[in-house]
Design a protein around this motif. Structure first.
Motif, PDB file in Angstrom:
ATOM      1  N   ALA A  40     -31.235  21.171  62.185  1.00 27.80           N
ATOM      2  CA  ALA A  40     -30.708  22.272  62.992  1.00 27.80           C
ATOM      3  C   ALA A  40     -31.583  23.504  62.828  1.00 27.80           C
ATOM      4  O   ALA A  40     -32.224  23.702  61.802  1.00 27.80           O
ATOM      5  N   LYS A  41     -31.578  24.332  63.849  1.00 36.20           N
ATOM      6  CA  LYS A  41     -32.393  25.541  63.821  1.00 36.20           C
ATOM      7  C   LYS A  41     -31.546  26.732  63.389  1.00 36.20           C
ATOM      8  O   LYS A  41     -31.296  27.650  64.156  1.00 36.20           O
ATOM      9  N   VAL A  42     -31.065  26.684  62.135  1.00 39.73           N
ATOM     10  CA  VAL A  42     -30.284  27.776  61.564  1.00 39.73           C
ATOM     11  C   VAL A  42     -30.865  28.122  60.203  1.00 39.73           C
ATOM     12  O   VAL A  42     -31.506  27.296  59.552  1.00 39.73           O
ATOM     13  N   THR A  46     -26.673  30.393  56.832  1.00 40.04           N
ATOM     14  CA  THR A  46     -25.763  29.737  57.758  1.00 40.04           C
ATOM     15  C   THR A  46     -25.489  28.307  57.318  1.00 40.04           C
ATOM     16  O   THR A  46     -24.354  27.831  57.378  1.00 40.04           O
ATOM     17  N   ASP A  81     -19.544  34.072  65.519  1.00 40.12           N
ATOM     18  CA  ASP A  81     -20.919  33.607  65.723  1.00 40.12           C
ATOM     19  C   ASP A  81     -21.165  32.289  65.012  1.00 40.12           C
ATOM     20  O   ASP A  81     -21.827  31.387  65.544  1.00 40.12           O
ATOM     21  N   LEU A  82     -20.636  32.161  63.794  1.00 40.53           N
ATOM     22  CA  LEU A  82     -20.806  30.930  63.030  1.00 40.53           C
ATOM     23  C   LEU A  82     -20.117  29.756  63.731  1.00 40.53           C
ATOM     24  O   LEU A  82     -20.694  28.660  63.833  1.00 40.53           O
ATOM     25  N   LYS A  84     -19.547  29.470  66.910  1.00 40.19           N
ATOM     26  CA  LYS A  84     -20.335  29.152  68.099  1.00 40.19           C
ATOM     27  C   LYS A  84     -21.561  28.319  67.740  1.00 40.19           C
ATOM     28  O   LYS A  84     -21.934  27.381  68.447  1.00 40.19           O
ATOM     29  N   LYS A  85     -22.204  28.660  66.613  1.00 41.15           N
ATOM     30  CA  LYS A  85     -23.372  27.872  66.171  1.00 41.15           C
ATOM     31  C   LYS A  85     -22.964  26.461  65.780  1.00 41.15           C
ATOM     32  O   LYS A  85     -23.706  25.517  65.992  1.00 41.15           O
ATOM     33  N   ALA A  88     -22.498  24.242  68.920  1.00 43.70           N
ATOM     34  CA  ALA A  88     -23.704  23.912  69.678  1.00 43.70           C
ATOM     35  C   ALA A  88     -24.415  22.707  69.137  1.00 43.70           C
ATOM     36  O   ALA A  88     -24.208  22.206  68.121  1.00 43.70           O
TER      37      ALA A  88
END
Length: 88
Positions: A40-42, A46, A81-82, A84-85, A88
């Motif tokens: 993942a791109k986090v 996160t 925000d977390l 929502k991530k 996705a």
């Protein structure tokens, strides 16, 4: 019984309402949570927050923004925000 909620008077019987459910393994695959987080791109913070939520709630329990706020001790906006991530 009839479906009175929708204004229909069709007879509801189990033989007509059978649902053939199959688990969608193609979506989850055989990857573990940690393997999916690596791709993942986090950022690392996160990832750590997601792991903490996974340890507290597991896979089966449903949680919302208030639960995230109470577990991670963050405010409502970063919790949103977390989530929502995570969707996705």
């Amino acid at each position: 019984m009839c479906n009175l909620l929708l204004g229909e008077f069709n007879v509801l019987k189990n033989r007509y309402l059978h649902v053939d459910w199959k688990e969608d393994t193609a979506y989850w695959g055989k990857k573990s949570l940690f393997a999916r987080l690596e791709t993942a791109k986090v950022n690392v913070k996160t990832q750590n927050n997601i792991i903490t939520l996974y340890k507290v709630f597991g896979k089966e329990k449903i949680f919302g923004r208030g639960d995230v706020v109470s577990v991670l001790l963050i405010t409502a906006r970063p919790a949103t925000d977390l989530i929502k991530k995570m969707q996705a």
